[in-house]
Design a protein around this motif. Structure first.
Motif, mmCIF file in Angstrom:
data_model
loop_
_atom_site.group_PDB
_atom_site.id
_atom_site.type_symbol
_atom_site.label_atom_id
_atom_site.label_comp_id
_atom_site.label_asym_id
_atom_site.label_seq_id
_atom_site.Cartn_x
_atom_site.Cartn_y
_atom_site.Cartn_z
ATOM 1 N N LYS A 16 0.811 -1.226 0.000
ATOM 2 C CA LYS A 16 0.000 0.000 0.000
ATOM 3 C C LYS A 16 0.843 1.274 0.000
ATOM 4 O O LYS A 16 0.601 2.187 -0.771
ATOM 5 N N ASN A 17 1.851 1.340 0.876
ATOM 6 C CA ASN A 17 2.661 2.551 0.983
ATOM 7 C C ASN A 17 4.010 2.439 0.287
ATOM 8 O O ASN A 17 4.859 3.309 0.435
ATOM 9 N N ALA A 18 4.225 1.347 -0.460
ATOM 10 C CA ALA A 18 5.485 1.167 -1.180
ATOM 11 C C ALA A 18 5.553 2.164 -2.333
ATOM 12 O O ALA A 18 4.582 2.352 -3.066
ATOM 13 N N ILE A 19 6.697 2.789 -2.480
ATOM 14 C CA ILE A 19 6.885 3.794 -3.533
ATOM 15 C C ILE A 19 7.757 3.194 -4.637
ATOM 16 O O ILE A 19 8.894 2.808 -4.383
ATOM 17 N N PRO A 20 7.232 3.089 -5.867
ATOM 18 C CA PRO A 20 8.045 2.533 -6.959
ATOM 19 C C PRO A 20 9.202 3.455 -7.310
ATOM 20 O O PRO A 20 9.073 4.673 -7.292
ATOM 21 N N VAL A 21 10.349 2.856 -7.620
ATOM 22 C CA VAL A 21 11.536 3.605 -8.028
ATOM 23 C C VAL A 21 11.748 3.324 -9.500
ATOM 24 O O VAL A 21 11.957 2.187 -9.902
ATOM 25 N N ASP A 22 11.699 4.361 -10.303
ATOM 26 C CA ASP A 22 11.775 4.206 -11.756
ATOM 27 C C ASP A 22 13.217 4.298 -12.245
ATOM 28 O O ASP A 22 13.629 5.287 -12.826
ATOM 29 N N LEU A 23 14.008 3.234 -11.978
ATOM 30 C CA LEU A 23 15.395 3.193 -12.432
ATOM 31 C C LEU A 23 15.639 2.111 -13.467
ATOM 32 O O LEU A 23 16.631 2.132 -14.163
ATOM 33 N N GLU A 24 14.743 1.144 -13.529
ATOM 34 C CA GLU A 24 14.940 0.004 -14.403
ATOM 35 C C GLU A 24 13.769 -0.126 -15.360
ATOM 36 O O GLU A 24 12.664 0.296 -15.054
ATOM 37 N N HIS A 25 14.016 -0.773 -16.484
ATOM 38 C CA HIS A 25 12.970 -0.964 -17.479
ATOM 39 C C HIS A 25 11.817 -1.793 -16.917
ATOM 40 O O HIS A 25 10.652 -1.458 -17.105
ATOM 41 N N ASP A 26 12.125 -2.869 -16.208
ATOM 42 C CA ASP A 26 11.091 -3.751 -15.663
ATOM 43 C C ASP A 26 10.774 -3.408 -14.209
ATOM 44 O O ASP A 26 10.447 -4.263 -13.414
ATOM 45 N N ASN A 27 10.853 -2.161 -13.860
ATOM 46 C CA ASN A 27 10.688 -1.593 -12.526
ATOM 47 C C ASN A 27 10.182 -2.549 -11.454
ATOM 48 O O ASN A 27 8.993 -2.764 -11.300
ATOM 49 N N GLN A 28 11.109 -3.108 -10.718
ATOM 50 C CA GLN A 28 10.796 -4.007 -9.625
ATOM 51 C C GLN A 28 11.299 -3.468 -8.294
ATOM 52 O O GLN A 28 11.274 -4.164 -7.298
#
Length: 111
Positions: free
Chosen positions: A75-87
């Motif tokens: 719920k509160n996890a913030i995605p980090v957009d550093l990779e193509h397959d953003n994990q």
């Protein structure tokens, strides 16, 4: 004038009581062999800790370390957009609900 180019980010350091997690691939099938639809929403997910904040590293009361496999609520996890397959996700410690360990901590060793 020489134009500066932005260098790519090399790492992310979480701040406060947070950890950086690489989310595991979602399971598409149950242990019994039942295929799960893509729209199936699982309220908690697993992943591996990539790094922890300095606050967590220095807190002996929080048993989280780099490379630990954890179960967390997204719920509160913030995605980090550093990779193509953003994990990658920055996850607050209060959303980590379990740590997977080998063996039992209370198991006695006998000779």
């Amino acid at each position: 004038m020489k134009k500066k180019t932005a260098s790519p980010l090399e790492y992310v350091e979480p701040i406060g009581a947070r950890v950086l997690v690489r989310k595991d691939e979602p399971k598409r099938e149950t242990r019994g062999g039942i295929a799960l639809p893509d729209a199936a929403e699982i309220p908690t997910i697993t992943g591996r800790i990539v790094t922890t904040s300095a606050l967590i590293q220095n807190d002996e009361d929080v048993p989280l370390r780099q490379y630990d496999k954890i179960l967390f609520h997204p719920k509160n996890a913030i995605p980090v957009d550093l990779e193509h397959d953003n994990q990658l996700f920055v996850v607050p410690v209060e959303d980590v609900v379990a740590v997977f360990r080998r063996g039992r901590p209370d198991a006695e060793v006998t000779d």
